[in-house]
Design a protein around this motif. Sequence first.
Motif, mmCIF file in Angstrom:
data_model
loop_
_atom_site.group_PDB
_atom_site.id
_atom_site.type_symbol
_atom_site.label_atom_id
_atom_site.label_comp_id
_atom_site.label_asym_id
_atom_site.label_seq_id
_atom_site.Cartn_x
_atom_site.Cartn_y
_atom_site.Cartn_z
ATOM 1 N N LEU A 93 3.518 7.357 17.751
ATOM 2 C CA LEU A 93 3.180 6.436 16.932
ATOM 3 C C LEU A 93 4.118 6.440 15.847
ATOM 4 O O LEU A 93 4.770 7.665 15.650
ATOM 5 C CB LEU A 93 1.706 6.827 16.216
ATOM 6 C CG LEU A 93 1.243 6.125 15.249
ATOM 7 C CD1 LEU A 93 -0.393 6.063 15.116
ATOM 8 C CD2 LEU A 93 1.784 6.558 13.928
ATOM 9 N N GLN A 94 4.473 5.196 15.613
ATOM 10 C CA GLN A 94 5.422 5.032 14.435
ATOM 11 C C GLN A 94 4.884 4.086 13.373
ATOM 12 O O GLN A 94 4.158 3.182 13.505
ATOM 13 C CB GLN A 94 6.594 4.095 14.976
ATOM 14 C CG GLN A 94 7.878 3.954 14.128
ATOM 15 C CD GLN A 94 8.989 3.026 14.840
ATOM 16 O OE1 GLN A 94 8.988 3.082 15.942
ATOM 17 N NE2 GLN A 94 9.683 2.307 14.010
ATOM 18 N N VAL A 95 5.283 4.525 12.228
ATOM 19 C CA VAL A 95 4.990 3.744 10.956
ATOM 20 C C VAL A 95 6.115 3.212 10.486
ATOM 21 O O VAL A 95 7.080 4.094 10.055
ATOM 22 C CB VAL A 95 4.066 4.421 9.940
ATOM 23 C CG1 VAL A 95 3.571 3.655 8.800
ATOM 24 C CG2 VAL A 95 2.742 5.298 10.611
ATOM 25 N N ARG B 295 -2.655 4.129 5.667
ATOM 26 C CA ARG B 295 -3.070 3.106 5.020
ATOM 27 C C ARG B 295 -1.866 2.121 4.486
ATOM 28 O O ARG B 295 -0.958 2.569 4.763
ATOM 29 C CB ARG B 295 -3.867 3.473 3.734
ATOM 30 C CG ARG B 295 -5.077 4.083 4.217
ATOM 31 C CD ARG B 295 -6.219 4.111 2.922
ATOM 32 N NE ARG B 295 -7.237 4.575 3.348
ATOM 33 C CZ ARG B 295 -8.205 5.193 2.517
ATOM 34 N NH1 ARG B 295 -7.907 5.240 1.185
ATOM 35 N NH2 ARG B 295 -9.303 5.486 2.779
ATOM 36 N N LEU B 296 -2.120 1.026 3.851
ATOM 37 C CA LEU B 296 -1.113 -0.022 3.518
ATOM 38 C C LEU B 296 0.013 0.819 2.655
ATOM 39 O O LEU B 296 -0.425 1.737 2.008
ATOM 40 C CB LEU B 296 -1.814 -1.017 2.568
ATOM 41 C CG LEU B 296 -0.896 -2.297 2.218
ATOM 42 C CD1 LEU B 296 -0.492 -2.795 3.445
ATOM 43 C CD2 LEU B 296 -1.712 -3.184 1.421
ATOM 44 N N ASN B 297 1.275 0.533 2.873
ATOM 45 C CA ASN B 297 2.278 1.142 2.199
ATOM 46 C C ASN B 297 2.653 2.652 2.430
ATOM 47 O O ASN B 297 3.082 3.300 1.789
ATOM 48 C CB ASN B 297 2.392 0.664 0.508
ATOM 49 C CG ASN B 297 2.213 -0.487 0.364
ATOM 50 O OD1 ASN B 297 3.080 -1.442 1.021
ATOM 51 N ND2 ASN B 297 1.375 -0.987 -0.684
ATOM 52 N N HIS B 298 1.912 2.999 3.638
ATOM 53 C CA HIS B 298 2.194 4.571 3.993
ATOM 54 C C HIS B 298 3.877 4.628 4.297
ATOM 55 O O HIS B 298 4.899 4.023 4.701
ATOM 56 C CB HIS B 298 1.697 4.844 5.405
ATOM 57 C CG HIS B 298 1.367 6.134 5.706
ATOM 58 N ND1 HIS B 298 2.403 6.949 5.880
ATOM 59 C CD2 HIS B 298 0.450 6.917 5.527
ATOM 60 C CE1 HIS B 298 2.197 8.242 6.291
ATOM 61 N NE2 HIS B 298 0.898 8.458 5.791
ATOM 62 N N GLU B 299 4.239 5.832 3.963
ATOM 63 C CA GLU B 299 5.754 6.403 3.947
ATOM 64 C C GLU B 299 5.914 6.128 5.546
ATOM 65 O O GLU B 299 5.047 6.576 6.486
ATOM 66 C CB GLU B 299 6.135 7.715 3.505
ATOM 67 C CG GLU B 299 6.184 7.735 2.196
ATOM 68 C CD GLU B 299 7.482 7.034 1.676
ATOM 69 O OE1 GLU B 299 8.413 7.010 2.072
ATOM 70 O OE2 GLU B 299 7.178 6.342 0.638
ATOM 71 N N PRO B 300 7.455 5.760 5.987
ATOM 72 C CA PRO B 300 7.844 5.429 7.352
ATOM 73 C C PRO B 300 7.639 6.906 8.189
ATOM 74 O O PRO B 300 8.201 8.101 7.342
ATOM 75 C CB PRO B 300 9.171 4.947 7.251
ATOM 76 C CG PRO B 300 9.235 4.290 6.322
ATOM 77 C CD PRO B 300 8.503 5.118 4.992
ATOM 78 N N PHE B 301 7.307 7.088 9.243
ATOM 79 C CA PHE B 301 7.544 8.094 9.983
ATOM 80 C C PHE B 301 7.078 7.950 11.435
ATOM 81 O O PHE B 301 6.687 6.900 11.959
ATOM 82 C CB PHE B 301 6.550 9.559 9.545
ATOM 83 C CG PHE B 301 5.090 9.318 9.795
ATOM 84 C CD1 PHE B 301 4.436 10.130 10.876
ATOM 85 C CD2 PHE B 301 4.219 8.429 9.423
ATOM 86 C CE1 PHE B 301 3.109 10.026 11.246
ATOM 87 C CE2 PHE B 301 2.785 8.366 9.577
ATOM 88 C CZ PHE B 301 2.459 9.117 10.511
#
Length: 132
Positions: free
Chosen positions: A67-69, A34-40
């Motif tokens: 997948l990258q966030v 969701r919005l503002n998820h930690e990068p990973f």
Amino acid sequence: MALTLDIVTPERRVLSVTVDEVRAPGVLGGFGIRLNHEPFMTALEPGRLTYLEGGREHHYAVGGGFLQVADNKVIVLADTAEAAADIDVARARKTFEEAQDRLLALTEQDEGYGAESARVKRAAARLRVAGS
């Protein structure tokens, strides 16, 4: 601020959309973003990728990948990706059965076992996402 999702395969950009949430099939289990998820960054299993947009769910069959966030952007680099509505169920069923037959004729020590196993997983994912 918004969460964006891009799905890209080696052939093309499949999707670029603003979403409320993304759910994906990680190699260690499913997860949501969701919005503002930690990068990973993580590897994906063949399976169902779902995104929510305005309260509606949209489903894609992904054939594995990564997948990258980061910075409210989700980037999916998929081996294959197909919208549920675009899946030809008869073709997917035939592909699954043929790949399964080939896999059953192999042992884990055979050179083509890994590739054939991956084909079975991708075909099974397409059938699940298509609802069959």
